[in-house]
Design a protein around this motif. Sequence first.
Motif, PDB file in Angstrom:
ATOM      1  N   VAL A   9       0.849  -1.201   0.000  1.00  0.00           N
ATOM      2  CA  VAL A   9       0.000   0.000   0.000  1.00  0.00           C
ATOM      3  C   VAL A   9       0.881   1.247   0.000  1.00  0.00           C
ATOM      4  CG1 VAL A   9      -1.633   1.378   1.350  1.00  0.00           C
ATOM      5  CG2 VAL A   9      -1.979  -1.085   1.122  1.00  0.00           C
ATOM      6  N   ARG A  10       1.914   1.230   0.862  1.00  0.00           N
ATOM      7  CA  ARG A  10       2.823   2.381   0.953  1.00  0.00           C
ATOM      8  C   ARG A  10       3.521   2.639  -0.383  1.00  0.00           C
ATOM      9  NH1 ARG A  10       5.661   5.264   4.882  1.00  0.00           N
ATOM     10  NH2 ARG A  10       6.772   6.893   3.751  1.00  0.00           N
ATOM     11  N   LYS A  11       3.944   1.578  -1.060  1.00  0.00           N
ATOM     12  CA  LYS A  11       4.598   1.744  -2.356  1.00  0.00           C
ATOM     13  C   LYS A  11       3.671   2.419  -3.361  1.00  0.00           C
ATOM     14  CE  LYS A  11       7.662  -2.293  -2.012  1.00  0.00           C
ATOM     15  NZ  LYS A  11       7.963  -3.635  -2.576  1.00  0.00           N
ATOM     16  N   ARG A  12       2.418   1.972  -3.376  1.00  0.00           N
ATOM     17  CA  ARG A  12       1.449   2.547  -4.329  1.00  0.00           C
ATOM     18  C   ARG A  12       1.131   4.001  -3.991  1.00  0.00           C
ATOM     19  NH1 ARG A  12       2.907  -1.984  -4.952  1.00  0.00           N
ATOM     20  NH2 ARG A  12       2.084  -3.444  -6.508  1.00  0.00           N
ATOM     21  N   LEU A  13       1.050   4.304  -2.689  1.00  0.00           N
ATOM     22  CA  LEU A  13       0.797   5.685  -2.293  1.00  0.00           C
ATOM     23  C   LEU A  13       1.989   6.582  -2.644  1.00  0.00           C
ATOM     24  CD1 LEU A  13      -1.000   5.261   1.156  1.00  0.00           C
ATOM     25  CD2 LEU A  13      -2.006   5.799  -1.069  1.00  0.00           C
ATOM     26  N   ASP A  14       3.192   6.026  -2.528  1.00  0.00           N
ATOM     27  CA  ASP A  14       4.385   6.784  -2.948  1.00  0.00           C
ATOM     28  C   ASP A  14       4.310   7.093  -4.443  1.00  0.00           C
ATOM     29  OD1 ASP A  14       5.445   6.841  -0.427  1.00  0.00           O
ATOM     30  OD2 ASP A  14       6.814   5.150  -0.730  1.00  0.00           O
ATOM     31  N   ASN A  15       3.808   6.121  -5.235  1.00  0.00           N
ATOM     32  CA  ASN A  15       3.653   6.344  -6.680  1.00  0.00           C
ATOM     33  C   ASN A  15       2.622   7.436  -6.960  1.00  0.00           C
ATOM     34  OD1 ASN A  15       5.526   4.392  -7.298  1.00  0.00           O
ATOM     35  ND2 ASN A  15       4.013   2.785  -7.707  1.00  0.00           N
ATOM     36  N   VAL A  16       1.544   7.436  -6.188  1.00  0.00           N
ATOM     37  CA  VAL A  16       0.518   8.472  -6.351  1.00  0.00           C
ATOM     38  C   VAL A  16       1.106   9.853  -6.062  1.00  0.00           C
ATOM     39  CG1 VAL A  16      -1.618   9.417  -5.385  1.00  0.00           C
ATOM     40  CG2 VAL A  16      -1.444   6.970  -5.848  1.00  0.00           C
ATOM     41  N   ILE A  17       1.866   9.952  -4.962  1.00  0.00           N
ATOM     42  CA  ILE A  17       2.468  11.238  -4.591  1.00  0.00           C
ATOM     43  C   ILE A  17       3.467  11.691  -5.652  1.00  0.00           C
ATOM     44  CG2 ILE A  17       3.974  12.381  -2.903  1.00  0.00           C
ATOM     45  CD1 ILE A  17       2.666  10.536  -0.771  1.00  0.00           C
ATOM     46  N   ALA A  18       4.266  10.741  -6.166  1.00  0.00           N
ATOM     47  CA  ALA A  18       5.248  11.078  -7.196  1.00  0.00           C
ATOM     48  C   ALA A  18       4.562  11.545  -8.476  1.00  0.00           C
ATOM     49  CB  ALA A  18       6.138   9.872  -7.490  1.00  0.00           C
ATOM     50  N   SER A  19       3.504  10.854  -8.863  1.00  0.00           N
ATOM     51  CA  SER A  19       2.784  11.232 -10.081  1.00  0.00           C
ATOM     52  C   SER A  19       2.123  12.589  -9.927  1.00  0.00           C
ATOM     53  CB  SER A  19       1.730  10.173 -10.432  1.00  0.00           C
ATOM     54  OG  SER A  19       2.336   8.931 -10.730  1.00  0.00           O
ATOM     55  N   GLN A  20       1.588  12.848  -8.724  1.00  0.00           N
ATOM     56  CA  GLN A  20       0.975  14.153  -8.486  1.00  0.00           C
ATOM     57  C   GLN A  20       2.021  15.262  -8.542  1.00  0.00           C
ATOM     58  OE1 GLN A  20       1.176  16.486  -5.807  1.00  0.00           O
ATOM     59  NE2 GLN A  20      -0.393  17.763  -6.788  1.00  0.00           N
ATOM     60  N   ALA A  21       3.222  14.989  -8.012  1.00  0.00           N
ATOM     61  CA  ALA A  21       4.299  15.977  -8.069  1.00  0.00           C
ATOM     62  C   ALA A  21       4.705  16.239  -9.518  1.00  0.00           C
ATOM     63  CB  ALA A  21       5.496  15.485  -7.254  1.00  0.00           C
ATOM     64  N   MET A  22       4.756  15.181 -10.333  1.00  0.00           N
ATOM     65  CA  MET A  22       5.064  15.340 -11.756  1.00  0.00           C
ATOM     66  C   MET A  22       4.003  16.179 -12.444  1.00  0.00           C
ATOM     67  SD  MET A  22       7.816  13.594 -12.812  1.00  0.00           S
ATOM     68  CE  MET A  22       7.501  12.910 -14.414  1.00  0.00           C
ATOM     69  N   LEU A  23       2.752  15.936 -12.078  1.00  0.00           N
ATOM     70  CA  LEU A  23       1.643  16.696 -12.653  1.00  0.00           C
ATOM     71  C   LEU A  23       1.786  18.178 -12.312  1.00  0.00           C
ATOM     72  CD1 LEU A  23      -1.090  16.645 -14.142  1.00  0.00           C
ATOM     73  CD2 LEU A  23      -2.178  16.207 -11.934  1.00  0.00           C
ATOM     74  N   LYS A  24       2.170  18.456 -11.066  1.00  0.00           N
ATOM     75  CA  LYS A  24       2.357  19.851 -10.654  1.00  0.00           C
ATOM     76  C   LYS A  24       3.498  20.495 -11.431  1.00  0.00           C
ATOM     77  CE  LYS A  24       3.026  22.888  -6.684  1.00  0.00           C
ATOM     78  NZ  LYS A  24       4.040  23.717  -7.385  1.00  0.00           N
ATOM     79  N   MET A  25       4.603  19.776 -11.620  1.00  0.00           N
ATOM     80  CA  MET A  25       5.726  20.335 -12.367  1.00  0.00           C
ATOM     81  C   MET A  25       5.333  20.615 -13.811  1.00  0.00           C
ATOM     82  SD  MET A  25       9.173  18.407 -10.995  1.00  0.00           S
ATOM     83  CE  MET A  25       8.515  16.896 -10.317  1.00  0.00           C
ATOM     84  N   ARG A  26       4.547  19.702 -14.379  1.00  0.00           N
ATOM     85  CA  ARG A  26       4.106  19.897 -15.774  1.00  0.00           C
ATOM     86  C   ARG A  26       3.225  21.128 -15.905  1.00  0.00           C
ATOM     87  NH1 ARG A  26       4.012  20.676 -20.320  1.00  0.00           N
ATOM     88  NH2 ARG A  26       3.786  19.242 -22.083  1.00  0.00           N
TER      89      ARG A  26
END
Length: 342
Positions: A150-167
Motif C-alpha cells: 500500500v505504501r509503495k502505491r501511495l508513494d507512486n501516487v504522490i510522485a505522479s501528483q508531483a510530476m503533474l504539478k511540475m508539468r
Amino acid sequence: MFPVAVYIKSKDGAAHFHNGTLFPVPIELRDIPRLSQYAKIENTGWSAGEFGYWRYCHALPTGDLLIVPGLILADVKRPSKRYPGYSQEWSRDQIQQFAIGISSYALGVIESAQEDLNLLVHDLRALSNAIYNSALEAQSWVEKSNYTEVRKRLDNVIASQAMLKMRTDALDFVGNPASLIQDSKIHAFRKIDKVIRCFKSSALFQRKVINLNGNSFGRVKGPEIFELIPYVLIDNAIKYSPEMYPIEVSVSESDGLEFSVESYGPFISQDEQEEIFRKGVRGRSAIASGAPGSGVGLSLAKKLVEDHFSGNVRVDQEIQSDFVDGFYYHKTRFTVRMPLVA
C-alpha cells in the motif's frame, strides 16, 4: 506589426485594425465610417471602395478574414481623390502573396500550438492514469492487509501528483513568466533528488534507470519552481535514451552549484548546440529519432537558469556512438552551473 494596413475580422465578430508600419494609410481611409465599411465585407477577393481605392479580402486558416484596405492598384485608373504623401502603388499579385504569407504563418502557429497541446494532453493523460492505477492497486492491497505494498502505491501516487504539478507549473511559466513568486533560498540537492524520485517509476516502466551521484548542502537563490530545470533535463534524457542505458545525474559544489544529466541521445551537430536552446527548435537527429517533442523544454530550462538563477547551461557530446535498433546514440551531458548563496 504589418508593413501595410490590415483589418482583421474574427469569426466571433471582433475586429482589429492595424495601420501599416512601412506604408500607413491616411486617416481618411481608416476613420470610423471606413472601418464600418470594412466590417461589412463578407466575400473574399477584390472589391472597389470609395474614390477608387481597392480592398483585398483573404480567408485565414483560423476562419478569420484578412482585409487589406486603401490600396492603389497599378493596373486600374488612379483614385479620384488623392491624399498628400500617399501614392504607393501595388500589383494584385503583391497583395495576394502578402495575404498568402500571413496565412502560411498563421497555419504554422496553429499547427505548432496543436502539437504542443497534443503533447500536453498525452502527458496529463499518462499522469492521470498513473495516479488512478496506483490508487486502485493501493485499494486492492488494503483489502489484503499488505500495508508495505500500500505504501509503495501511495508513494507512486504522490510522485505522479508531483510530476503533474511540475508539468502544469511549466505550462504556467511559459504562458505567464510574470507569475513567478518572490525569490527564496532553495536547497538545490533536495529538489533534484525529489525530481529523480518522481521519475523513477515511469523510467523503470520504460526499462531505464536514473542514478544520482554526489551531494550538495548549499542553496541557490531564485523562484520555487527550480525543480523545472532538472525536470526538463531528466525528461529529455528519458525521452531520447535507448532502453537499458543508465541516466546519470551528478551534483557537486565548489565555487557554486554544478549538476549534470548524462545519457545517450541523438547526435547534436556543432551548429545545433546553441540552437536547441531556442524555443521551438529541435535537433535534426532528435526529430529523426521519432521521439515526440515541441522544442520548448530546453528553452524553458535555459531561461530559468540564466534569467532567474544567474547561471548557465551547456551541452557536450562525445563523437563515439553506440548503434542501437538502427539508430546512432552519443553520450550527451547537459551541465548547469549557478552561484550559491549564504
